[in-house]
Write an enzyme that holds these catalytic residues in place. Structure first.
Site, PDB file in Angstrom:
ATOM      1  N   GLU A  68       0.818  -1.211   0.000  1.00  0.00           N
ATOM      2  CA  GLU A  68       0.000   0.000   0.000  1.00  0.00           C
ATOM      3  C   GLU A  68       0.854   1.265   0.000  1.00  0.00           C
ATOM      4  O   GLU A  68       0.402   2.323  -0.443  1.00  0.00           O
ATOM      5  CB  GLU A  68      -0.897   0.006   1.239  1.00  0.00           C
ATOM      6  CG  GLU A  68      -1.817   1.194   1.291  1.00  0.00           C
ATOM      7  CD  GLU A  68      -2.752   1.139   2.475  1.00  0.00           C
ATOM      8  OE1 GLU A  68      -3.959   1.122   2.247  1.00  0.00           O
ATOM      9  OE2 GLU A  68      -2.281   1.106   3.627  1.00  0.00           O
ATOM     10  N   ASP A  69       2.088   1.166   0.480  1.00  0.00           N
ATOM     11  CA  ASP A  69       2.882   2.387   0.661  1.00  0.00           C
ATOM     12  C   ASP A  69       3.535   2.944  -0.608  1.00  0.00           C
ATOM     13  O   ASP A  69       3.575   4.160  -0.764  1.00  0.00           O
ATOM     14  CB  ASP A  69       3.921   2.165   1.763  1.00  0.00           C
ATOM     15  CG  ASP A  69       3.228   2.014   3.108  1.00  0.00           C
ATOM     16  OD1 ASP A  69       2.340   2.835   3.395  1.00  0.00           O
ATOM     17  OD2 ASP A  69       3.538   1.066   3.842  1.00  0.00           O
ATOM     18  N   HIS A 166       1.283   5.858  10.435  1.00  0.00           N
ATOM     19  CA  HIS A 166       0.543   6.280   9.243  1.00  0.00           C
ATOM     20  C   HIS A 166      -0.869   6.702   9.624  1.00  0.00           C
ATOM     21  O   HIS A 166      -1.410   6.240  10.640  1.00  0.00           O
ATOM     22  CB  HIS A 166       0.417   5.105   8.254  1.00  0.00           C
ATOM     23  CG  HIS A 166       1.667   4.791   7.495  1.00  0.00           C
ATOM     24  ND1 HIS A 166       2.122   3.496   7.322  1.00  0.00           N
ATOM     25  CD2 HIS A 166       2.550   5.585   6.838  1.00  0.00           C
ATOM     26  CE1 HIS A 166       3.233   3.513   6.588  1.00  0.00           C
ATOM     27  NE2 HIS A 166       3.518   4.772   6.287  1.00  0.00           N
ATOM     28  N   CYS A 253      -2.249  -2.124   4.886  1.00  0.00           N
ATOM     29  CA  CYS A 253      -0.892  -2.008   4.296  1.00  0.00           C
ATOM     30  C   CYS A 253      -0.563  -3.171   3.355  1.00  0.00           C
ATOM     31  O   CYS A 253       0.285  -3.042   2.492  1.00  0.00           O
ATOM     32  CB  CYS A 253       0.187  -2.036   5.371  1.00  0.00           C
ATOM     33  SG  CYS A 253      -0.226  -1.297   6.901  1.00  0.00           S
TER      34      CYS A 253
END
Ligand code: GLY
Length: 258
Positions: A68-69, A166, A253
Site C-alpha cells: 500500500e505504501d 501512518h 498495508c
C-alpha cells in the site's frame, strides 16, 4: 456495492524479520506463520469479489509486503509515491510494472524529491483524500499529491499526525459515512461529519480494518471492534495479522485495492 475489482499483494520475504518496527517488544515475526497468514489474507480477499495479482517476494526490501505504501490508486490515475523511509524508497520502482497493467503511462503520476509520501498515509473517501502529515509523508509530498488529484477533479486535505506511524494506523473509512477511529483521531475535527465508532485503547490496532465490496475484514482477536463492525450491518471476515503487527503493519498495508 461493488467498488473494487482488483487487488495487488506482494508475498512477504524472509528478510521481513528485519523490517522496520516501533514495537520490538513484540518480537520478530515468525516467517512461516506470516506466510500462512498471508495465504489466509489472499483467500479472504478472494471471497470479496476481486481478482488478485500476487507479486513475488523481494528480499531486497524487508517491508515490501506492505504494497500500500509505494503506490496510490484512484479511479482516474495511479500515483507512484516516494516512500519516506530510506530502506523502503526503492519499492517504488518495483510496484510500477503491476500498476502498468491497469493504467496507461499518461495516467501514472509520481511524487518526486523533495516530496515524500506513503500510501498508508492516504485515506480515500469517494473523491476526497485525507493525507496524514507524518514522519514518512512531508508537506511537499502533500502539495504534489493535491496538485495531481486536482488535475483529475479530486481533492485532498492534510491531517497532521501526532503519534502514529501512518494515518490509516488509527482511522479507516468503511463507506456509507462510517469510520473507525482510535486514539488521536477520535477528536480530530476533520472527521466530525462521519458516523464514528471509537475504538477502545486496548483494541487500537484494529482501527486498521478494510472495506472490500461491502465486506469488512477485521484483524483476528479484537472482539469489541468485531462486534461494532457487525452491528453496522456488514458481512465480516477475520484474518490473523499478528506477524505483521510486529512490523507496525496491518490489513490495509498488505494490499492495493481498486
Ligand atoms: N514496517 C512497516 C513500515 O515501517 O513501513
Amino acid at each position: 456495492m461493488k467498488k473494487f475489482n482488483h487487488v495487488i499483494v506482494r508475498r512477504p520475504c524472509r528478510a521481513m524479520i528485519d523490517g522496520i518496527t516501533s514495537a520490538p517488544e513484540l518480537g520478530k515475526p515468525d516467517y512461516e506463520k506470516a506466510l500462512r497468514q498471508h495465504d489466509d489474507y489472499i483467500s479472504t480477499l478472494s471471497r470479496c469479489g476481486v481478482d488478485i495479482i500476487i507479486l513475488p517476494p523481494d528480499e531486497r526490501y524487508p517491508d515490501s509486503c506492505f504494497v500500500e505504501d509505494p503506490a496510490l490508486i484512484t479511479r482516474e490515475c495511479a500515483i507512484i509515491t516516494n516512500p519516506g523511509a530510506p530502506s523502503r524508497n526503492g519499492e517504488k520502482y518495483e510496484i510500477i510494472d503491476a500498476v502498468r497493467k491497469f493504467f496507461p503511462e499518461d495516467r501514472i503520476e509520481h511524487i518526486v524529491e523533495p516530496g515524500t509520501l506513503e500510501g498508508g498515509d492516504v485515506m480515500m473517501v469517494d473523491d476526497h483524500f485525507y493525507v496524514g502529515r507524518s514522519a514518512r509523508t512531508n508537506a511537499e509530498g502533500i502539495r504534489q499529491l493535491t496538485e495531481i488529484l486536482a488535475k483529475y477533479g479530486m481533492t485532498c486535505s492534510e491531517v497532521p499526525l501526532e503519534k502514529v506511524l501512518h494515518l490509516k494506523t488509527g482511522v479507516n473509512y468503511l463507506e456509507n459515512n462510517k469510520m473507525l477511529v482510535a486514539g488521536e483521531f477520535v477528536t480530530k475535527p476533520d472527521f466530525e461529519k462521519y458516523e464514528k465508532f471509537e475504538i477502545p485503547e486496548d483494541e487500537a490496532y484494529a482501527a486498521n480494518c478494510i472495506w472490500v465490496n461491502d465486506t469488512v475484514i477485521v484483524p483476528e482477536g479484537y472482539p469489541h471492534v468485531l462486534e461494532a463492525v457487525k452491528s453496522m450491518g456488514y458481512t465480516v471476515l477475520t484474518v490473523d495479522t499478528s506477524e505483521y503487527r510486529k512490523l507496525d503493519g496491518g490489513l490495509s498495508c498488505l494490499s492495493l485495492r481498486f
